[in-house]
Each structure stands twice: as C-alpha cells, then as structure tokens.
Design an enzyme around this catalytic site. Structure first.
Site, PDB file in Angstrom:
ATOM      1  CG  ASP A 472      41.936 -20.478  38.324  1.00  0.00           C
ATOM      2  OD1 ASP A 472      41.700 -19.289  38.088  1.00  0.00           O
ATOM      3  OD2 ASP A 472      42.937 -20.861  38.974  1.00  0.00           O
ATOM      4  CG  ASP A 535      46.444 -15.806  42.217  1.00  0.00           C
ATOM      5  OD1 ASP A 535      45.573 -16.534  42.706  1.00  0.00           O
ATOM      6  OD2 ASP A 535      46.825 -15.886  41.032  1.00  0.00           O
TER       7      ASP A 535
HETATM    8  C1  GLA Z   1      45.564 -19.423  39.554  1.00  0.00           C
HETATM    9  C2  GLA Z   1      44.805 -19.397  40.871  1.00  0.00           C
HETATM   10  C3  GLA Z   1      45.655 -20.039  41.942  1.00  0.00           C
HETATM   11  C4  GLA Z   1      46.004 -21.457  41.540  1.00  0.00           C
HETATM   12  C5  GLA Z   1      46.685 -21.462  40.189  1.00  0.00           C
HETATM   13  C6  GLA Z   1      46.872 -22.856  39.667  1.00  0.00           C
HETATM   14  O1  GLA Z   1      46.656 -18.591  39.588  1.00  0.00           O
HETATM   15  O2  GLA Z   1      44.437 -18.099  41.198  1.00  0.00           O
HETATM   16  O3  GLA Z   1      44.986 -20.031  43.182  1.00  0.00           O
HETATM   17  O4  GLA Z   1      44.823 -22.214  41.516  1.00  0.00           O
HETATM   18  O5  GLA Z   1      45.917 -20.735  39.220  1.00  0.00           O
HETATM   19  O6  GLA Z   1      47.457 -22.875  38.428  1.00  0.00           O
END
Ligand code: GLA
Length: 774
Positions: A472, A535
C-alpha cells in the site's frame, strides 16, 4: 519489423505501421501511423512538405526559405528555430538555449532494458535514430521498441552531452507523434479517491489539452493512459490511437492542435521541478512511453493494451497464471482484531471456498489506529499470539494460502523507526513537512532507505509462509527536497527495491494499492501483477471504474472484492449477487464480515465462488470488451471471450418505470454459428418486496419486524433463468429477448427483478443445438 527505404523507416507490427521520414534538412517526421503497410512505394506521398511559408512564419534558414518547423509533423520539437508548438525537448547550457537536432545515424538492435526504469519484455526489435545538435555536441537518441505481435510500439529518448559545458535538461518527452485532426476526441481516465478512472471524452479544439500528475505519483487524478478516437470511431469500429507511460511518478500527456489541424501528441514524465544537469559525456534516459493504433474502435485498442500488459508488462511468472480468490479482513475488522478473531474469519472463509486469506493493516508495531506504528514491521504478538507464523500455519492447515498487508514506503512519527531515523522522511530544509493520513514518506531516493525497505519486507516474508503481499501507499508526496532529479530518483529507488524483491520472491503474488488506485500504472504493474482498483467497493462505482480501467489494462489486474450489502463508501444497498456480477470480471475476492452472514447469504456466496472457480480462466484472462455503456442509455454491458466461451455482464443504473424490452447482445461471435446461453440464477432478498411480501404470505408480516428479519435470513426468492440458443447473427444485431423487467405487479419466475444498480451474468458457449448450460 523495422525496414529502411531511402530516407524513410517503416516500423510494422502485426496490424499497424509507423512511417518516419528524414526530410531535406535532417528533421525526423511522422509520415504515417495507421493500418499495416506491406511496404513503401516511391510515390506514395505519405508525407508532404508545404511549398511556401505561411504569412507570419519563421523559416528554418535562408537556404530553406519554405521550411517552417511549425507546419511539419515532427518527432521531436525544440525552441528557437521557428517551431511554435510546445517543445518536447528543452535544454540549455551557459551559452545557449537554442537547440537544433538533425539526423545523424541509425541502428537496429536487440531490445535493451532501460537503465533505472522498468522495461516491458518480449520486444522483437529496436530502432535507434540518433539526432545530433548542429553546434553544441549534444546527441539525442530516439528509441522505437517494437512489440510486434502486440501491435504496440514503445518509445523513449536519451540525451548525451558530448560538450565540455554542463547541459541542463529541463524537459525530455519520451514520445512525440505528429497527426492530422480527424475529428478526434481525447478520452482520458480521470478521477479522485474512491472514484478513479472515469472515462472522459473531450472533442479536440485548437489549443492544448493536458493530462498530468504533480502529486509525485501517477495518481488517481489523471491516469497516464489515454486515447484519441476519430469522429466516426465507436466501441467496435473506427480509428483509435492509445498512449501510456511505463512510469509511476509525475507524468504529463498533452495533445496540442493548431488552426491548421496539425496535432502533436507528447507523453513523458512531468518536467515540473525537474531539471537534470549533465556533465561532459553523461547521459539521461527517460521512461518508455507506449502507443498503439487500432482500426477496430475503442475495444480494439483496449484488446491490444490488455494483451500487452498480460504478455509483456506483468512479471512472466504470472502470465496466464490463475489468481486465487481472496478474503481481506479490512472492511470487516479495521484495526480491531486479534488472532482468535482472524482464525474465526479464516475458518468461515475456507468453508465458503475462499482460497487465500489476506491480513490487512494493524498486525505490526503499535498499529491500533492510523496515527501510529507504520515503519515498525514486527508482528504485534500481544494482538496476534503465535505471530504471523501462527496465523499462516493455521491458514495452511485449513488448506488456504496466506497473505499480508504492508505499507513499506511510509512512516508514522509515533513509531520506533521515526525515533531512530527522523531524517529519513521526504522533507525540505525549512518547512515543517505536511502529514497525510498521519504519515510521512520515506525518501526512497536514498540507498540506506532502499535497503531498509528491502530488508523490512524480506524479514516479513521470511517470518512465515506468505504467498501474497498487498503493498500500500496511502499519501502523495509533498515538501520535496530541492533537487532537480528527486521525482525521478524516488522511483528509481523504489523500482530498485521492487526489482530485488520480486527477483528474490518470484512466486509471491504482490498486489499494488495506493488508497485504491492512486498509483495504478504500467510501472507498478511491471512488478505487481494485480492492483486494488479503488477503496470504493460499491458495485455501481466499480462498474464505472472498471469501464475506465479496461481502456488500457486487462481485468487480470483488477482486484475486485464483494463487500457488505450496504457500501461503506456510498451507503448504497445492493444485493450480494449484484456485487458479484461486477466483481467477477476481474480477480474475485471478499471483504465483508463473514460473521454477519445469514444461512441464505452463505449459500449465495458459496454458489458465487463455485461459479467463479468453474469459469475462472475466462473471467480473469478472457478478452474484455464493452458492449454497451451508460453514455448511450440505462444499460452497461461487458463481455469476456476466450476460445468458444463468453461471459456477459449486463447491468442497469436506476430502475425505470415501464422499461423497454431487453435483449442479450454479444460481440466477436460467428454470425453463422449457434450459441447456447444461460443466465446465472441469483438470490433475490425478500426485503426487496417490503410490505408487498404480504401478497404471498399466509399471515400478515410487518416489513420492519422480526418475522421478516428471520424469514430473510433463511429464505430467499430465486431469480428468473434466461436460457436458449441463438445464432451469432442475432447476438450481434439484436440478441434473444430476456425476461421482462419487474414493472410494479405480478412477480413470477418470468420476471427479471434487478432493481436499482442490479445486473446479471450470462454464459454463452458455441455449441450444437443440443447443448444446454446451467
Ligand atoms: C488503504 C487501502 C485499504 C486498506 C487500508 C488499511 O486505504 O486502500 O484497502 O488496506 O489502507 O489502512
């Protein structure tokens, strides 16, 4: 295939050709880019020189009184010699800022990797045309990399300073292409967080249209992929050009048109705050841009780019390798979990048929919320007794594989890492750096930081059996140091780490993520074969995101999760099957709290998973096309096609009263062949009917009461089944009629009740009349 004919070069792929010409003064021009030419004719006049200078033009030299650089379709543009389009190359040294490159030499060679940037593999040949500056001893090499069977041509540029004076490179586009307007629309993929990759079409008018990012990353604001579609082009017909950049940082794509309808396309890194100074005999090379031409419309372009990504961009180990169905705990637990809770979810996931368990954020350091812990990549054994190994062993004991979330480029101030290395973050000398999601970016341009990131990931991967890693990156860059090369050096550092890691762990499936699709590009896909697209797990939003993404990327890169019925991001409620109908066109996963599932929900999910497993290769690697889009009405429809099988996803936006009849359409079928088709039967939640449920129940049921709540958990209605046979000709032009949509009265198994934002999946197979699908 590259051939030279006199002063012209013919670069051909299986279905396209690019013709370049060196004109009388040594400039390199685009004479043609279009359908494949089998050769060049002496008098084919693909390019023509203006016989006179226009009114206010500046001519190139007294000896070339008719030569006006603004009127030619140049492959590079500099300033100071009468070319008044925006330059693709800006240079200066202590003496001059006028640079005039002319043809010097060429060579045809085996394709070579680009130093510092990912290079797509599988190219057949590379043409290098060297341009020399008339006075200053700078040389500019233009590399044309041919991906013959993919119909893709890569281009990048390299500048070498042969003079004693330092040479400042202020801009160097990877690609410039000259075209003449044909009523073009620019189709870009723009967006924002939770709303990535919107397809936006704008008619080209005189002026300059720019798609770019200056967030540090390729960004969700504007993806580097875009298309130019001629006025008559649609999904299946007409001339379309597509462009993309194999880079994950700031980028700039521009299409500039003058009133003569001359067009210059430029693609490259974004030159903002970037200036490279070259000492004598030093060189600077750009990332690769790629382009494709399709005569068969937007789907044709998409097919070329999709197959290019599958065959030449993602790591070869993952080519056509089926991806597991994942469960990710993020939307179910957030940071609030322990080993017991995770094991319970693992068991439930396994019972549904899920194959991979991914433990998301919150397992390390003191990471109980997003203000702390990033950078401390040691498992929090207070939260997870037995550590990652314990969880991984448990998953493997159940027969599942195990994956983990990391955000290795970032640090929270509240962490041991920041306490020991506060100087490792990206920051300028004076200002207090801006936080983003309470975190700061580690300066990957520094070798010691690269080594730390590599070692952190390595030690996690070595600590247990881990087959999957979600990488990420949850904030853009800010507070950059004053260095002309920082925006490139960050990525050279990152790519170095990713190269080492993916070579050391070639079978680990890495998933790219940046708060969803904030860094979804060919650079990241060169290391990570799939990407968390957004997301936003609402299925309608995902339809729009997937519609955009499929212009330049294959669905094998789309990580799609079925989430809770009420979307966390939109608070929109759709059925679990409506979510599956969209998520299935990609790499399927689940992200909802499995403890909340009713017996009906469990049966629904199990049925989805079995269906997906039975058709996984088709869903993940079939050729993806758009059949209808919301731009033309209330229906969005896509298909994947592989061999003699098709899957068609057909969706609606808002349910309309008195809807028109619906038909099942398909593309790329043989008009004379017969096809069997069948819809996937869905579960219709009883809650859809509200108080109308009383028209079928023996006793009165309160639609908001306990009885209906109980009934819903244990009973559902089954959707209609549409099945039969059709000639390909009918599927291409009308298609078989589908069950009539719900219209206020009389529910039966002949009624199609999709409701708002619902859909269906239809399986199609070429067959003899006797074949029946289920
Ligand atoms: C980001 C990702 C999510 C999740 C969060 C965790 O927002 O896109 O899918 O993994 O971080 O903190």
């Amino acid at each position: 295939m590259v051939s030279k004919f006199g002063n012209r070069f013919l670069i051909s792929t299986d279905r396209s050709s690019l013709v370049l010409r060196i004109d009388g003064i040594g400039k390199l021009l685009t004479d043609y880019y279009g359908r494949k030419l089998t050769g060049l004719l002496d008098d084919d006049h693909l390019g023509i020189d203006y016989p006179f200078p226009q009114g206010t033009s500046v001519v190139y030299s007294p000896d070339y009184w008719n030569h006006n650089l603004s009127l030619v379709k140049s492959e590079i543009a500099t300033m100071g010699k009468g070319d008044y389009f925006s330059p693709s190359v800006i240079l200066s040294d202590d003496r001059t800022q006028v640079f005039d490159f002319v043809y010097d030499s060429y060579r045809i060679q085996e394709p070579e990797p680009i130093d510092g940037f990912p290079t797509p593999h599988g190219a057949s040949q590379e043409l290098v045309i060297v341009m020399a500056e008339r006075q200053t001893h700078a040389r500019l090499s233009l590399h044309y990399v041919v991906y013959e069977s993919e119909d893709v041509i890569g281009r990048y540029a390299e500048i070498i300073n042969d003079s004693d004076l330092p040479l400042a490179v202020k801009k160097l586009s990877s690609l410039q292409l000259g075209l003449t307007n044909d009523g073009y629309r620019i189709i870009g993929l723009t967006g924002s967080w939770a709303n990535e990759l919107n397809r936006n079409a704008t008619k080209l008018v005189p002026g300059k249209f720019v798609l770019s990012s200056n967030t540090g990353f390729s960004s969700n604001r504007a993806n580097p992929c875009f298309a130019l579609a001629s006025s008559h082009a649609d999904f299946t017909h007409g001339d379309v050009y597509g462009f993309n950049l194999v880079f994950s940082g700031n980028h700039e794509e521009s299409v500039e048109m003058d009133t003569n309808q001359n067009i210059r396309v430029q693609v490259g890194y974004n030159p903002l705050l970037t200036e490279i100074v070259l000492a004598k005999s030093k060189s600077f090379v750009t990332p690769m841009a790629v382009m494709a031409y399709a005569e068969d419309g937007l789907n044709g372009l998409a097919h070329r780019f999709q197959s290019f990504v599958n065959d030449c961009v993602i790591p070869p180990y993952f080519k056509n390798r089926e991806r597991p169905i994942a469960y990710n705990n993020w939307e179910a637990t957030g940071f609030d979990f322990n080993d017991g809770k995770i094991k319970k979810l693992m068991k439930k996931a396994k019972d549904l048929g899920i194959e991979l368990f991914v433990l998301d954020d919150g397992w390390f350091g003191n990471r109980d919320n997003d203000s702390q812990g990033l950078g401390d990549w040691q498992c929090n054994e207070k939260k997870i007794k037995g550590g990652l190994k314990g969880l991984s062993d448990y998953a493997h004991g159940l027969g599942m594989t195990f994956g983990i979330w990391m955000e290795p480029e970032m640090v929270n101030k509240n962490s041991k890492l920041y306490q020991s290395h506060p100087d490792w973050i990206v920051k300028d000398v004076d200002h207090q750096p801006c936080p983003g999601r309470n975190q700061y970016v580690l300066d990957l341009s520094r070798t010691e930081v690269q080594d730390f990131v590599y070692q952190s990931v390595k030690s996690v991967l070595d600590s247990a059996k881990i087959e999957f890693l979600k990488w990420d990156c949850n904030r853009p860059l800010s507070d950059y140091p004053r260095s002309g090369s920082f925006f490139l050096d960050y990525f050279k550092g990152l790519y170095r780490v990713l190269d080492r890691l993916t070579k050391a762990y070639p079978t680990v499936l890495f998933e790219n993520c940046a708060s969803g699709g904030n860094r979804y590009d060919l650079g990241m896909l060169s290391y990570f074969p799939q990407s968390w697209m957004s997301d936003d797990t609402d299925s309608f939003q995902r339809e729009l995101i997937q519609y955009g993404g499929m212009l330049g990327y294959p669905q094998s890169t789309f990580s799609n999760h079925v989430a809770a019925k009420t979307s966390m991001q939109m608070l929109r409620k759709t059925s679990l099957d409506a979510k599956f109908d969209v998520a299935a066109f990609g790499v399927l996963g689940y992200e909802l709290d499995l403890n909340d599932l009713s017996p009906i929900d469990q049966a629904t999910l199990s049925a989805q998973i079995s269906y997906y497993k039975a058709h996984r290769a088709l869903f993940q690697f079939g050729i993806l096309s758009v059949i209808e889009s919301y731009e033309d009405g209330n229906v969005f429809s896509v298909q994947v096609h592989r061999g003699d099988e098709w899957m068609i996803g057909r969706y609606g936006a808002i349910q309309l009263a008195n809807p028109k009849l619906s038909y099942l359409k398909a593309l790329d079928v043989d008009p004379n062949a017969i096809y069997a088709y069948a819809s996937r039967q869905e579960s219709i939640p009883l809650s859809k009917f509200g108080s109308h449920i009383n028209s079928v129940t023996p006793i009165h049921v309160n639609p908001d009461g306990m009885a209906l709540a109980w009934l819903m958990k244990n009973k559902d209605m089954k959707s209609e089944i549409d099945q039969g046979h059709a000639y390909g000709a009918s599927l291409l032009s009308q298609g078989p009629a589908l069950s009539v949509e719900w219209n206020g009265t009389g529910y039966s198994d002949k009624i199609r009740l999709e409701g708002d934002f619902g859909g269906r999946i239809y399986h199609l197979i070429q067959s003899s009349k006797s074949t029946h699908l289920s």
